[in-house]
Design an enzyme around this catalytic site. Structure first.
Site, PDB file in Angstrom:
ATOM      1  N   GLU A 261      43.198 -51.024  -8.861  1.00  0.00           N
ATOM      2  CA  GLU A 261      44.371 -50.403  -9.497  1.00  0.00           C
ATOM      3  C   GLU A 261      45.453 -50.037  -8.503  1.00  0.00           C
ATOM      4  OE1 GLU A 261      41.213 -49.854 -10.094  1.00  0.00           O
ATOM      5  OE2 GLU A 261      40.826 -49.214 -12.143  1.00  0.00           O
TER       6      GLU A 261
ATOM      7  N   TRP B 247      27.984 -29.295  -5.509  1.00  0.00           N
ATOM      8  CA  TRP B 247      28.026 -30.711  -5.208  1.00  0.00           C
ATOM      9  C   TRP B 247      27.378 -31.064  -3.880  1.00  0.00           C
ATOM     10  CZ3 TRP B 247      33.762 -31.529  -6.989  1.00  0.00           C
ATOM     11  CH2 TRP B 247      33.765 -31.719  -8.378  1.00  0.00           C
TER      12      TRP B 247
ATOM     13  N   THR C  43      39.050 -55.324 -12.851  1.00  0.00           N
ATOM     14  CA  THR C  43      38.173 -54.487 -12.030  1.00  0.00           C
ATOM     15  C   THR C  43      36.765 -55.070 -12.134  1.00  0.00           C
ATOM     16  OG1 THR C  43      37.653 -53.025 -13.870  1.00  0.00           O
ATOM     17  CG2 THR C  43      39.537 -52.420 -12.512  1.00  0.00           C
TER      18      THR C  43
ATOM     19  N   LYS D 286      25.137 -33.118  -8.688  1.00  0.00           N
ATOM     20  CA  LYS D 286      25.399 -31.692  -8.876  1.00  0.00           C
ATOM     21  C   LYS D 286      24.066 -30.984  -8.945  1.00  0.00           C
ATOM     22  CE  LYS D 286      29.401 -29.387 -10.508  1.00  0.00           C
ATOM     23  NZ  LYS D 286      30.470 -29.245 -11.446  1.00  0.00           N
TER      24      LYS D 286
HETATM   25  P1  ADP Z   1      35.296 -51.299  -8.486  1.00  0.00           P
HETATM   26  O1  ADP Z   1      36.070 -50.065  -8.899  1.00  0.00           O
HETATM   27  O2  ADP Z   1      35.021 -52.177  -9.611  1.00  0.00           O
HETATM   28  O3  ADP Z   1      34.123 -50.996  -7.577  1.00  0.00           O
HETATM   29  P2  ADP Z   1      37.324 -51.641  -6.577  1.00  0.00           P
HETATM   30  O4  ADP Z   1      37.394 -52.586  -5.476  1.00  0.00           O
HETATM   31  O5  ADP Z   1      38.556 -51.380  -7.321  1.00  0.00           O
HETATM   32  O6  ADP Z   1      36.226 -52.135  -7.546  1.00  0.00           O
HETATM   33  O7  ADP Z   1      36.714 -50.311  -5.991  1.00  0.00           O
HETATM   34  C1  ADP Z   1      37.478 -49.214  -5.657  1.00  0.00           C
HETATM   35  C2  ADP Z   1      36.572 -48.088  -5.297  1.00  0.00           C
HETATM   36  O8  ADP Z   1      35.871 -48.352  -4.087  1.00  0.00           O
HETATM   37  C3  ADP Z   1      37.294 -46.797  -5.023  1.00  0.00           C
HETATM   38  O9  ADP Z   1      37.638 -46.134  -6.207  1.00  0.00           O
HETATM   39  C4  ADP Z   1      36.272 -46.040  -4.192  1.00  0.00           C
HETATM   40  O10 ADP Z   1      35.284 -45.428  -5.006  1.00  0.00           O
HETATM   41  C5  ADP Z   1      35.612 -47.136  -3.403  1.00  0.00           C
HETATM   42  N1  ADP Z   1      36.185 -47.177  -2.048  1.00  0.00           N
HETATM   43  C6  ADP Z   1      37.107 -48.016  -1.576  1.00  0.00           C
HETATM   44  N2  ADP Z   1      37.383 -47.757  -0.280  1.00  0.00           N
HETATM   45  C7  ADP Z   1      36.621 -46.706   0.083  1.00  0.00           C
HETATM   46  C8  ADP Z   1      36.439 -45.931   1.296  1.00  0.00           C
HETATM   47  N3  ADP Z   1      37.099 -46.224   2.426  1.00  0.00           N
HETATM   48  N4  ADP Z   1      35.569 -44.905   1.260  1.00  0.00           N
HETATM   49  C9  ADP Z   1      34.880 -44.594   0.139  1.00  0.00           C
HETATM   50  N5  ADP Z   1      34.996 -45.287  -1.018  1.00  0.00           N
HETATM   51  C10 ADP Z   1      35.850 -46.318  -1.055  1.00  0.00           C
END
Ligand code: ADP
Length: 540
Positions: free
Chosen positions: A324, A434, A181, A429
């Site tokens: 993940e 929220w 990640t 918050k």
């Molecule tokens: P990192 O977690 O290190 O940023 P990732 O590519 O695994 O790398 O990121 C996944 C995260 O990106 C998700 O958990 C979410 O928070 C965000 N994300 C991905 N796609 C979307 C989307 N369409 N809208 C909002 N958030 C998104």
């Protein structure tokens, strides 16, 4: 009763054999900055077998990790197949990590071999003394490698290896690849994909994106990031031409590549498409070949989806996922019978889970929230391409009885449409309620003077937390905070309206181009950004 069906293993090797046998004339096209290198699948397949043979001669055995520190290129695609198909594990290295993090992930994964692009040799050379497990470095292309010590040359290795390497039968549940990640919310953690998970994910992406051999697929998502969303495996499997931008990722060069090679389909994070839109507006670059683009990785502003449709004729399809989740988790396709005026409502949502992924939204007590599009909770997912653990790291807090806790917070409605309102680490918050930073950002991005917006929670004496809106203006544009506040007024609850505003030259970004809110909060805390206050918040 036992079934009588065949038990053909679900492996990347099976995907590889299909592209090799059925689509010899499809092409892998790598951008060279000026002009492109075109190679038929038939030749790529032979080179894949040679690479596997060469790595085998070097002593790489099933289960061993092979790292790649590479841009999106043909050679990277070759490693995508050769390494898993020989039973070893492809570890794609994020070239935008800090040198410390990069050193950490290579040592943590215990990579035995690293394949590195010539242009990234200096980056690897700086780390080399700290790498405890790497036995061989293989350099792709011409570079001064003296700082790296002894290296092997990719083309020489391939030339000396036989082109008929036979892949072993691998267990579909064995590890095929791994990706750490990006550490947006903590230390990088290793996610391991199995042959089976990649295979099933490929079928899901294929069906969800409806790809076939008439498409030319531009792979913008870095190959070091979640297997480039699985797109190279799918393109190979269905015989779609694969267009790889190499290290030429700036909007002008990307548009030049698009004009020359005419892709029909692509995918990427919103930052990429925002940059592309600005470049096309300024230069009139021809991107008319593109018909569809999947966009995710962070929330996609409705204004961007609109502009792509109206100005470029490109359907921007929002999807959600994470390292993940391999990554496909949801897609925002409007349900049947959606009237035209409701289309955008659904397109700008995070989406519905794709077949194969189960999704629920749970509250703090672990119960499912009402499916009313209003109750907020954490999104949890499970399925055959959702990780169940991290590589050599305990993280029990990330799992809930077989479900992955995504750390994303949002709502779900009666049709299963999810709307992410925040990451759990980023929620604001205020007075116990929220405020969705994502919603405020999306609305602000629709203001004509605003290029980009990020909203973070900052400490507040009265309300514990209040939103701070950080804005990057379009070149030459000016706007007062009060005007932006008025622009939001009426679109969200009155008490959501930010009173703290800051104008920045650019927003801090993570290694994969997402807003880095940790850094914005830290900048605010240390007083390094100038804040304009439009007056105290009221809870009316
Ligand atoms: P990192 O977690 O290190 O940023 P990732 O590519 O695994 O790398 O990121 C996944 C995260 O990106 C998700 O958990 C979410 O928070 C965000 N994300 C991905 N796609 C979307 C989307 N369409 N809208 C909002 N958030 C998104």
């Amino acid at each position: 009763m036992e079934s009588t069906m065949q038990e053909a293993p679900l492996t990347i090797t099976a995907l590889f054999r299909r592209g090799e046998a059925v689509f010899p004339d499809s092409e892998v096209i790598t951008f060279q900055g000026e002009g492109s290198r075109h190679t038929r699948f038939a030749e790529v397949a032979e080179r894949v077998r040679r690479l596997a043979g060469a790595l085998s001669t070097l002593g790489v055995r099933p289960g061993d990790r092979v790292g790649t520190l590479c841009w999106n290129t043909q050679e990277h695609v070759e490693a995508y197949f050769a390494v898993p198909c020989m039973g070893a594990v492809l570890h794609t290295l994020n070239l935008r990590l800090s040198p410390q993090q990069l050193g950490f992930v290579i040592n943590h994964a215990a990579d035995r071999v690293v394949i590195v692009d010539a242009t990234l040799v200096p980056l690897l050379a700086a780390l080399r003394p700290h790498l405890t497990t790497v036995e061989h470095v293989v350099v792709v292309g011409e570079a001064d490698t003296s700082a790296l010590g002894e290296v092997l040359r990719y083309e020489e290795l391939l030339a000396s290896a036989p082109g008929d390497f036979e892949f072993p039968e691998v267990d579909e549940r064995s590890a095929a690849s791994m990706c750490y990640t990006t550490g947006t919310t903590g230390d990088p953690k290793g996610v391991v994909y199995s042959h089976r998970s990649v295979y099933l994910h490929s079928f899901c992406v294929w069906a969800s994106f409806r790809l076939d051999d008439t498409e030319r697929v531009l792979v913008i998502v870095p190959q070091f990031h979640v297997n480039a969303w699985g797109v190279p495996y799918v393109a190979w499997m269905v015989g779609a031409d694969m267009l790889l931008p190499n290290r030429f990722m700036t909007p002008d060069l990307m548009c030049a590549f698009i004009s020359a090679e005419r892709p029909t389909f692509t995918g990427g994070v919103p930052t990429i498409f925002t940059g592309m839109l600005a470049h096309v507006r300024a230069s009139g670059a021809d991107v008319s070949s593109l018909k569809r683009a999947v966009c995710g990785g962070s929330a996609v502003p409705a204004s961007l989806i609109d502009a792509f449709r109206d100005e470029l004729g490109i359907k921007l399809i929002q999807a959600w996922g994470m390292t993940e989740t391999s990554p496909i988790g949801t897609m925002a396709i409007p349900p049947k019978d959606t009237p035209p005026e409701k289309e955008m409502y659904y397109r700008s949502k995070t989406g519905r889970s794709v077949p194969g992924v189960e999704l629920r939204v749970v509250d703090e007590d672990g119960g499912e929230v009402a499916r009313d599009g209003a109750a907020v909770g954490e999104i949890e997912v499970r399925g055959p391409w959702i990780t169940g653990s991290y590589f050599r790291a305990d993280a029990p807090e990330k799992f809930d009885n077989g479900w992955l806790r995504t750390g994303d917070v949002g709502t779900i409605d009666a049709k299963g449409f999810v709307q992410i309102t925040d990451r759990s680490k980023d929620v604001i918050k205020s007075g116990g309620e929220w405020i969705s930073s994502v919603e405020l950002e999306n609305l602000l991005a629709g203001h004509p003077a605003v290029a980009e917006a990020a909203v973070v929670g900052v400490p507040d004496e009265r309300w514990q937390e209040r939103p701070l809106a950080t804005i990057v203006l379009k070149p030459g544009a000016t706007v007062e905070p009060a005007e932006l506040r008025d622009f939001l007024d009426g679109k969200v609850a009155h008490w959501w309206l930010p009173e703290r505003w800051a104008f920045l030259e650019s927003l801090p970004k993570t290694s994969v181009g997402k807003q880095d809110k940790k850094v914005i909060r830290a900048m605010y805390a240390e007083g390094s950004i100038e804040v304009v206050d439009t007056g105290a918040a009221s809870r009316s």
